[in-house]
Design a protein around this motif. Structure first.
Motif, PDB file in Angstrom:
ATOM      1  N   PRO A  64     -17.932-105.689  -0.021  1.00 32.72           N
ATOM      2  CA  PRO A  64     -18.277-105.929   1.313  1.00 32.72           C
ATOM      3  C   PRO A  64     -18.634-104.607   2.087  1.00 32.72           C
ATOM      4  CG  PRO A  64     -15.769-105.626   0.891  1.00 32.72           C
ATOM      5  CD  PRO A  64     -16.415-105.627  -0.522  1.00 32.72           C
ATOM      6  N   GLN A  65     -19.597-104.632   3.206  1.00 26.71           N
ATOM      7  CA  GLN A  65     -20.003-103.890   4.043  1.00 26.71           C
ATOM      8  C   GLN A  65     -19.433-103.961   5.474  1.00 26.71           C
ATOM      9  OE1 GLN A  65     -21.956-100.924   2.876  1.00 26.71           O
ATOM     10  NE2 GLN A  65     -21.679-102.014   0.991  1.00 26.71           N
ATOM     11  N   TRP A  66     -18.349-103.522   5.597  1.00 28.90           N
ATOM     12  CA  TRP A  66     -17.510-103.635   6.918  1.00 28.90           C
ATOM     13  C   TRP A  66     -18.180-103.116   8.140  1.00 28.90           C
ATOM     14  CZ3 TRP A  66     -14.646-107.729   5.917  1.00 28.90           C
ATOM     15  CH2 TRP A  66     -14.229-107.774   4.645  1.00 28.90           C
ATOM     16  N   ALA A  67     -17.877-103.897   9.266  1.00 26.03           N
ATOM     17  CA  ALA A  67     -18.450-103.038  10.600  1.00 26.03           C
ATOM     18  C   ALA A  67     -17.689-101.778  10.594  1.00 26.03           C
ATOM     19  CB  ALA A  67     -18.131-103.808  11.740  1.00 26.03           C
ATOM     20  N   ARG A  68     -18.312-100.956  11.214  1.00 28.76           N
ATOM     21  CA  ARG A  68     -17.876 -99.392  11.674  1.00 28.76           C
ATOM     22  C   ARG A  68     -16.916 -99.574  12.768  1.00 28.76           C
ATOM     23  NH1 ARG A  68     -22.105 -94.760   9.967  1.00 28.76           N
ATOM     24  NH2 ARG A  68     -20.290 -93.720  10.146  1.00 28.76           N
TER      25      ARG A  68
END
Length: 316
Positions: A312-316
């Motif tokens: 996953p590429q989560w929101a920063r």
């Protein structure tokens, strides 16, 4: 007797039964559960000790029980009939199977799981066959579609019931097939890109039975539990999840689906140490008016390889 649905790979389903010993009929299992069902064959039992013992060999197909819905209904209505079904993964069930089980008779439950080595190969005529359409059935598309698309193939889907001879005719002289290794027709050879289908994760299969209650277990098992909160409103899921957490259970899988009866349906999968803990959990659900159904009890603590994972590429 043992069967499968019309959409399932006959070779993989038969291999699953042989690996797990579901084609053998002993007096009983060590865990106190029922004896495994005997094999149902289209022809006579093979000669010799193996056939006499009811052991499934690679050339024997399971009974074709029709559609998935027909398969579940038939297993629920005929004593001593079980079916081999594709699971997805014990820890992350196939949504199609979860839904079919919950819509089927309440006696239906999956009671075993086994990983089966991938048997798919890509074959065509010598010296060609890879520049045109690829004939593949429903089970093959399910297991191989990612690889085929990554290779730029143009799959043409055919029903799993389609005879191999008919698939060859559909493919024509420039076409190719994705098919189980044991069913490769004479005259076709494995194509270079077939190697991309090898080394993939095994395919998980389970044993579907009709039972009055789930099998008792004293060692850990993977449980599939479906439930519906007593009411469908914002926050109505939280009390049920609190009951599950208070029972000492850590969910590994949770999926929701709309229900025609009002509240949403929730599907879960988790490891349970003993059937006593499962009994206590469902008693709590009953006490709180929460509808539920145990869809699977799969003995085991480690189901390797695990379900497909993502990065996953989560929101920063």
């Amino acid at each position: 007797m043992l069967g499968r649905s019309e959409r399932e790979s006959p070779a993989h389903a038969a291999l699953a039964a042989r690996i797990a010993g579901w084609g053998v009929a002993p007096a009983g299992r060590p865990d106190g559960g029922p004896a495994a069902p005997a094999v149902a064959q289209r022809g006579a039992a093979p000669p010799g000790p193996a056939g006499a013992a009811g052991v499934l060999d690679d050339t024997v197909d399971l009974l074709d029980l029709g559609t998935t819905a027909d398969t579940l209904a038939t297993v629920a209505s005929i004593d001593d009939l079980a079916a081999v079904v594709h699971l997805g993964h014990p820890e992350q069930p196939s949504p199609e199977l979860e839904q079919a089980l919950l819509e089927g008779a309440s006696s239906l439950i999956v009671t075993g799981a086994v990983p089966v080595p991938n048997q798919w190969v890509w074959v065509g005529p010598p010296g060609g066959g890879q520049g045109d359409q690829v004939i593949v059935d429903e089970a093959g598309m399910r297991d191989c579609r990612t690889v085929l698309r990554s290779l730029g193939a143009s799959p043409r889907l055919v029903p799993t019931r389609t005879p191999v001879e008919e698939r060859v005719l559909i493919a024509g002289p420039a076409g190719s097939l994705v098919i189980e290794r044991s069913r490769v027709p004479a005259g076709l050879v494995e194509l270079p890109d077939s190697a991309a289908l090898q080394g993939r994760a095994p395919v998980w299969y389970g044993l579907l039975e009709a039972r009055r209650t789930w099998p008792a277990f004293t060692k850990p098992a993977q449980v599939w539990l479906a439930f519906g909160p007593y009411d469908d409103h914002r926050g109505s899921l939280q009390p049920t999840l609190a009951l599950i957490a208070d029972a000492g259970i850590d969910l590994q899988h949770l999926r929701s689906q709309a229900s025609q009866m009002g509240p949403h349906v929730f599907f879960t999968s988790f490891s349970c140490p003993t059937s006593v803990m499962l009994d206590e959990l469902v008693a709590r659900l009953d006490d709180n008016g929460i509808a539920h159904r145990t869809l699977a009890v799969l003995p085991g603590t480690s189901f390797v390889p695990g379900p497909e994972s993502l990065a996953p590429q989560w929101a920063r």
